[in-house]
Scaffold this motif. Structure first.
Motif, short mmCIF file in Angstrom:
data_model
loop_
_atom_site.label_atom_id
_atom_site.label_comp_id
_atom_site.label_asym_id
_atom_site.label_seq_id
_atom_site.Cartn_x
_atom_site.Cartn_y
_atom_site.Cartn_z
N GLY A 1 14.05 -31.10 8.79
CA GLY A 1 14.83 -31.25 7.49
C GLY A 1 16.56 -31.18 7.80
N GLY A 2 17.18 -31.21 6.63
CA GLY A 2 18.73 -31.21 6.59
C GLY A 2 19.16 -30.03 6.58
N GLY A 3 19.84 -29.16 7.46
CA GLY A 3 20.51 -28.07 7.48
C GLY A 3 19.38 -27.13 6.63
N PRO A 4 19.95 -26.28 5.75
CA PRO A 4 18.94 -25.22 4.95
C PRO A 4 18.40 -25.89 3.91
CG PRO A 4 21.62 -24.96 4.42
CD PRO A 4 21.48 -26.15 5.48
N MET A 5 18.72 -27.07 3.67
CA MET A 5 18.15 -27.50 2.34
C MET A 5 16.74 -27.31 2.04
SD MET A 5 20.44 -31.11 1.60
CE MET A 5 20.33 -31.58 3.26
N PRO A 6 15.80 -27.43 2.98
CA PRO A 6 14.44 -27.20 2.70
C PRO A 6 14.20 -25.89 1.92
CG PRO A 6 14.61 -28.07 4.89
CD PRO A 6 15.84 -27.70 4.36
N LEU A 7 15.19 -24.86 1.98
CA LEU A 7 15.01 -23.71 1.62
C LEU A 7 15.54 -23.51 0.00
CD1 LEU A 7 15.90 -21.43 4.60
CD2 LEU A 7 13.49 -22.08 4.03
N PHE A 8 16.11 -24.50 -0.17
CA PHE A 8 16.74 -24.32 -1.69
C PHE A 8 16.22 -25.21 -2.57
CE2 PHE A 8 19.28 -22.24 1.30
CZ PHE A 8 19.83 -21.09 0.66
N ASP A 9 15.13 -25.76 -2.73
CA ASP A 9 14.56 -26.65 -3.69
C ASP A 9 15.24 -28.02 -3.63
OD1 ASP A 9 12.55 -24.74 -4.35
OD2 ASP A 9 14.05 -23.99 -5.80
N HIS A 10 15.59 -28.49 -2.55
CA HIS A 10 16.28 -29.79 -2.67
C HIS A 10 15.44 -30.97 -2.77
CE1 HIS A 10 18.32 -33.42 -0.76
NE2 HIS A 10 19.33 -32.95 -1.23
N SER B 1 16.40 -22.95 35.34
CA SER B 1 16.20 -22.18 33.83
C SER B 1 16.88 -20.81 33.98
CB SER B 1 14.76 -21.98 33.20
OG SER B 1 14.13 -21.19 34.40
N ASP B 2 17.04 -20.27 32.86
CA ASP B 2 17.66 -19.01 32.81
C ASP B 2 17.23 -18.44 31.43
OD1 ASP B 2 19.09 -16.78 33.50
OD2 ASP B 2 21.11 -17.52 33.46
N ILE B 3 17.73 -16.96 31.11
CA ILE B 3 17.33 -16.59 30.03
C ILE B 3 18.69 -15.82 29.17
CG2 ILE B 3 16.25 -14.31 28.90
CD1 ILE B 3 14.16 -14.42 30.93
N ASP B 4 18.77 -15.99 28.12
CA ASP B 4 20.31 -15.55 27.42
C ASP B 4 19.57 -14.41 26.51
OD1 ASP B 4 22.20 -15.37 25.58
OD2 ASP B 4 22.81 -17.41 25.67
N TYR B 5 20.17 -13.46 26.89
CA TYR B 5 19.67 -12.27 26.03
C TYR B 5 20.53 -11.80 24.98
CZ TYR B 5 16.59 -11.00 30.01
OH TYR B 5 15.79 -11.19 31.24
N GLU B 6 21.82 -12.63 24.67
CA GLU B 6 22.43 -12.53 23.53
C GLU B 6 22.34 -13.43 22.38
OE1 GLU B 6 24.14 -9.69 23.37
OE2 GLU B 6 23.49 -9.30 25.32
N ARG B 7 21.84 -14.75 22.61
CA ARG B 7 21.86 -15.74 21.71
C ARG B 7 20.85 -15.55 20.60
NH1 ARG B 7 20.08 -20.73 19.88
NH2 ARG B 7 21.43 -22.27 19.53
N GLY B 8 21.49 -15.82 19.41
CA GLY B 8 20.38 -15.82 18.07
C GLY B 8 19.68 -17.04 17.82
N PHE B 9 18.95 -16.84 16.78
CA PHE B 9 18.06 -18.05 16.39
C PHE B 9 18.95 -18.84 15.52
CE2 PHE B 9 14.44 -14.73 16.56
CZ PHE B 9 14.18 -15.16 17.78
N ASP B 10 19.02 -20.43 15.61
CA ASP B 10 19.71 -21.09 15.23
C ASP B 10 18.70 -21.82 13.86
OD1 ASP B 10 18.02 -23.70 15.94
OD2 ASP B 10 19.23 -23.49 17.82
N HIS B 11 19.15 -22.73 13.05
CA HIS B 11 18.49 -23.05 11.76
C HIS B 11 17.43 -23.87 12.08
CE1 HIS B 11 21.06 -26.92 11.87
NE2 HIS B 11 19.81 -27.28 11.07
N GLY B 12 17.16 -24.77 13.29
CA GLY B 12 16.21 -25.43 13.88
C GLY B 12 14.84 -24.58 13.88
N MET B 13 15.03 -23.32 14.06
CA MET B 13 14.02 -22.31 14.10
C MET B 13 13.82 -21.52 12.82
SD MET B 13 13.66 -18.96 14.34
CE MET B 13 12.57 -17.42 15.23
N TYR B 14 14.77 -21.03 12.06
CA TYR B 14 14.36 -20.06 11.06
C TYR B 14 14.34 -20.77 9.70
CZ TYR B 14 19.71 -20.27 10.32
OH TYR B 14 20.82 -20.35 9.91
N VAL B 15 14.78 -22.16 9.72
CA VAL B 15 14.49 -22.64 8.32
C VAL B 15 12.99 -23.19 8.38
CG1 VAL B 15 15.03 -24.63 7.02
CG2 VAL B 15 16.91 -23.60 7.86
N PRO B 16 12.46 -23.74 9.31
CA PRO B 16 11.00 -24.05 9.21
C PRO B 16 10.15 -22.86 9.11
CG PRO B 16 11.72 -24.95 11.14
CD PRO B 16 13.12 -24.54 10.27
N LEU B 17 10.42 -21.85 9.91
CA LEU B 17 9.72 -20.88 10.02
C LEU B 17 9.76 -20.00 9.06
CD1 LEU B 17 9.68 -19.63 13.60
CD2 LEU B 17 8.14 -21.39 12.67
N LYS B 18 10.67 -19.87 8.04
CA LYS B 18 10.81 -19.21 6.76
C LYS B 18 9.85 -19.80 5.76
CE LYS B 18 14.21 -17.07 3.64
NZ LYS B 18 13.76 -15.75 4.07
#
Length: 269
Positions: A17-26, A110-127
């Protein structure tokens, strides 16, 4: 599907979806939201989730390795509530190291980034899919050269994970032309969008294609009808290539709906 695929953990490609819009009844996301809320019933009870996000590109495949990743609000111009979204899913350092080892074993840098957070491509659909945020998650980046063959090879390198009760999600969009989304005619029929979607559905689901033929079509996706109209830049399509590399067989079409006035699809292996 083959019997082997049926016994393996699921692989899922979704439009996020588009940004956070799926979380806000768009209103342009109603069909997608219903799908994302319902699809977990088909996915079993994964012990962990690996998500390939269209919103993370690096020079080599990179994996989140932190135990408690913060959220990255990588969108702009939305109301304040969009920047107060929470999704406190734990990370999974051991799984990140396992993914890193598998990639290196297959000579993929490949490499591991121990500092990076989760972007909206992850948390919007998983929420929407797993609102309790209790399943450990890691994210996997794209390679910023956007080479389709290389992304299929990433999936192949990780195929063993399908025996480990790990849900793998490619989070992108089967259609991603921002100008078309913003067009005043965005809600009308779009023959270019529809032609490409049909090509993609056929490519991913038609049992008549051999694995070699299917891979050739995905590798040469830019020759599909109206490919560059639907994807002026292909970062939202390439999570699908990783998913196919993991599965190597035909998919099931699990969503064929309208998102922001455009036809979009989701596939399950």
């Amino acid at each position: 599907m083959t019997d082997v695929a049926e016994k393996s953990s699921p692989v899922l490609f979704i439009p996020h979806g588009g940004g956070p819009m799926p979380l806000f009844d768009h209103k342009g996301h109603q069909e997608l939201v219903s799908f994302l809320k319902s699809i977990p019933a088909q996915l079993g009870a994964p012990s962990a989730i690996i998500l390939i996000s269209a919103h993370w590109e690096e020079g080599k495949v990179t994996i989140t390795g932190g135990e408690s990743p913060e959220l990255i609000y990588d969108y702009y111009g939305f109301p304040k509530d969009a920047y107060d979204v929470k999704y406190p899913a734990p990370g999974h350092t051991v799984l990140a190291e396992r993914v890193n080892d598998l990639l290196k074993h297959h000579n993929i840098e490949s490499d591991i980034d121990y500092e990076r957070g989760f972007d909206h491509g992850m948390y919007v659909p998983l929420k929407l899919m797993y609102p309790e945020a209790s399943i450990p998650c890691i994210q996997l980046s794209l390679i910023n050269n956007l080479n389709p063959k290389q992304h299929i090879e990433i999936g192949k390198a990780l195929a063993k994970l399908r025996k480990e009760n790990v849900l793998i999600i490619g989070s992108g969009f089967s259609f991603h032309n921002l100008d078309a989304f913003r067009s005043i005619n965005g809600g009308s029929n779009d023959s270019k969008n529809e032609a490409f979607e049909q090509w993609l559905i056929d490519t991913c689901t038609d049992k008549m294609f051999s694995p070699v033929e299917r891979e050739q079509r995905l590798t040469g996706w830019s020759d599909a009808p109206h490919a560059r109209y639907c994807h002026p830049r292909e970062e939202h399509l390439l999570p699908l290539h990783v998913c196919y590399g993991l599965a190597g067989t035909e998919a099931k079409l699990v969503f064929e709906g309208t998102v922001l006035g455009k036809k979009a699809s989701a596939f399950l292996w």
